[in-house]
Design a protein around this motif. Structure first.
Motif, PDB file in Angstrom:
ATOM      1  N   ILE A 186      57.082  35.178  38.984  1.00  0.00           N
ATOM      2  CA  ILE A 186      55.763  35.165  39.634  1.00  0.00           C
ATOM      3  C   ILE A 186      55.907  34.516  41.005  1.00  0.00           C
ATOM      4  CG2 ILE A 186      53.382  34.348  39.475  1.00  0.00           C
ATOM      5  CD1 ILE A 186      53.670  34.396  36.444  1.00  0.00           C
ATOM      6  N   GLY A 234      42.676  31.466  36.821  1.00  0.00           N
ATOM      7  CA  GLY A 234      43.164  31.926  35.523  1.00  0.00           C
ATOM      8  C   GLY A 234      42.925  30.917  34.414  1.00  0.00           C
ATOM      9  N   VAL A 280      49.867  37.254  33.059  1.00  0.00           N
ATOM     10  CA  VAL A 280      50.228  37.874  34.333  1.00  0.00           C
ATOM     11  C   VAL A 280      51.551  38.616  34.185  1.00  0.00           C
ATOM     12  CG1 VAL A 280      50.907  37.418  36.729  1.00  0.00           C
ATOM     13  CG2 VAL A 280      48.961  36.204  35.735  1.00  0.00           C
ATOM     14  N   VAL A 325      46.096  32.463  41.168  1.00  0.00           N
ATOM     15  CA  VAL A 325      45.646  32.647  39.781  1.00  0.00           C
ATOM     16  C   VAL A 325      45.614  31.365  38.956  1.00  0.00           C
ATOM     17  CG1 VAL A 325      47.888  33.081  38.656  1.00  0.00           C
ATOM     18  CG2 VAL A 325      45.854  34.311  37.874  1.00  0.00           C
ATOM     19  N   SER A 374      46.004  41.577  36.139  1.00  0.00           N
ATOM     20  CA  SER A 374      46.475  42.056  37.435  1.00  0.00           C
ATOM     21  C   SER A 374      45.762  41.243  38.508  1.00  0.00           C
ATOM     22  CB  SER A 374      46.159  43.544  37.593  1.00  0.00           C
ATOM     23  OG  SER A 374      46.515  44.006  38.868  1.00  0.00           O
ATOM     24  N   VAL A 375      46.536  40.526  39.315  1.00  0.00           N
ATOM     25  CA  VAL A 375      45.957  39.608  40.295  1.00  0.00           C
ATOM     26  C   VAL A 375      45.850  40.313  41.637  1.00  0.00           C
ATOM     27  CG1 VAL A 375      46.155  37.360  41.392  1.00  0.00           C
ATOM     28  CG2 VAL A 375      47.009  37.688  39.064  1.00  0.00           C
ATOM     29  N   LEU A 407      39.264  38.309  36.653  1.00  0.00           N
ATOM     30  CA  LEU A 407      40.129  37.910  35.542  1.00  0.00           C
ATOM     31  C   LEU A 407      39.371  37.903  34.223  1.00  0.00           C
ATOM     32  CD1 LEU A 407      42.050  34.989  37.298  1.00  0.00           C
ATOM     33  CD2 LEU A 407      42.785  37.367  37.031  1.00  0.00           C
TER      34      LEU A 407
END
Length: 386
Positions: free
Chosen positions: A175, A187, A348, A183, A354-355, A218
């Protein structure tokens, strides 16, 4: 009296008309008559020794750039300045930020809706960076580690910062820092809202306001993966398209439709199990009207302003539940923090989440980023780059 060549030269200079600049002084002293070494040389020497001794005892600091806020107000109060940063102490690390997440909570602190501990202050509660120094006694963090943090301590709008080591989490190598910074706070907010504040399961119907926003996006994706029917509200057709892509089964453009009437139609008059409302004043009463009997009203923000006061008796006709949660109270222990962040990063990596980093700004342009966020010109996540 015997003197060294260096001391003889010094005495000769002191006995002339001269301008002497004292160490640690902002001005010079002009002397128009001869000065005897017994009156000046040794006091000056002792003063200098004392000053050097004082300096050596001071903590080592460096200068970095950061955003500072001296008064509450609009985006214009965000000032780009040089600030001092010290070396990490026991249990601390020094982090060079690579990417900084922008969140509405930053706006709340800037405006004074939430009160910072001190003034002036550096805003920001989400960042990813590289560890560049480790305080004494730490064994579980190393220089070169890529780490993320969200929440307290506030102050991520800075090129570098000092953080408690127990407040950061490792970022998986799969990531990128920009994705992780976009995120981690949003998140983890989605995680506790969906998994613990109200546990969303297959068969539930939920309403998400600001469905195309950073947290809203999200929430929609995650709730869809959990098997819920997702209804989302947005402000434009473009955002409606994004919300559909993020798993909203029904999208309401609230500027064109009455969202209460539309939710009633979609649910055949039954209402929804839970409302996730980060808008506040403009949607609060309507959100309550959308709930089914024993439904949950989860207000986790107020982008349109604080909701009007609500008498408890207003919850009685449908035995409603009302909560105003905060991430900090759902990550109070190290285990909670690691579990929450771990589930976000796992989703993720697996593609459940999906960011969308739709907007990036230089950190020095934080004022413009705030202005665009508040005027709803942004969608998805916004990241500041130091």
């Amino acid at each position: 009296m015997l003197t060294s060549p260096r001391l003889s030269t010094a005495l000769h200079l002191f006995n002339q008309k001269s301008s002497l600049i004292f160490p640690h002084s902002s001005s010079s002293c002009n002397f128009t008559s001869p000065i005897k070494h017994s009156q000046l040389l040794f006091p000056l020497r002792h003063t200098k020794v004392k000053a050097l001794a004082t300096d050596s005892a001071s903590p080592i600091t460096n200068m970095v750039k950061a955003i500072r806020v001296y008064e509450h107000g609009g985006p214009e109060v965000l000032k780009w300045e040089d600030v001092e940063i010290r070396e990490p102490g026991e249990g601390e690390i020094r982090v060079k930020n690579k990417a900084i997440g922008l969140n509405f909570i930053d706006v709340y602190f800037r405006k004074g809706i939430y009160k910072p501990a001190t003034m002036p202050f550096t805003p920001g509660m989400e960042a990813v960076g590289e560890v560049i120094a480790v305080g004494p006694g730490l064994t579980d963090r190393e220089v070169g580690d890529i780490v993320a943090y969200a929440g307290n301590p506030m102050g991520s709008y800075s090129e570098e910062q000092i953080l408690p080591a127990n407040k950061v989490v490792p970022v998986p190598s799969s990531i990128s820092p920009v994705i992780a910074a976009s995120v981690i706070l949003k998140g983890m907010t989605a995680q506790f809202l969906l998994r613990r504040c109200f546990k969303v399961e297959r068969g539930h119907t939920i309403l998400v306001h600001a469905a195309a926003g950073g947290v809203g996006s999200l929430l929609c994706q995650w709730a869809n993966a959990l098997g819920a029917t997702v209804i989302g509200t947005v402000s434009t057709k473009e955002k409606a398209t994004q919300a559909k892509d993020d798993g909203c089964h029904h999208v309401i453009i609230y500027k064109e439709e009455d969202f209460v009437a539309r939710v009633n139609e979609i649910t055949s008059g039954n209402g929804v199990d839970v409302v996730y409302d980060s808008v506040g004043k403009d949607t609060f009463q309507g959100s309550l009207a959308c709930l089914k009997t024993r439904g949950y009203m989860v207000n986790f923000g107020q982008s349109s302003g604080m909701p009007d006061p609500l008498p408890l008796s207003a919850l009685a006709p449908k035995s409603l539940f009302l909560t105003r949660p905060s991430l900090m109270q759902y990550t109070t222990t190290r285990d909670e923090l690691l579990e929450t962040a771990g589930e976000v990063f796992a989703n993720v990596a697996s593609g459940v989440l999906s960011v969308r980093v739709n907007h990036t700004y230089q950190l020095a342009q934080a004022a413009q980023a705030h202005e665009d966020l508040e005027s709803r010109k942004t969608s998805g996540s916004v990241v500041l780059i130091p």
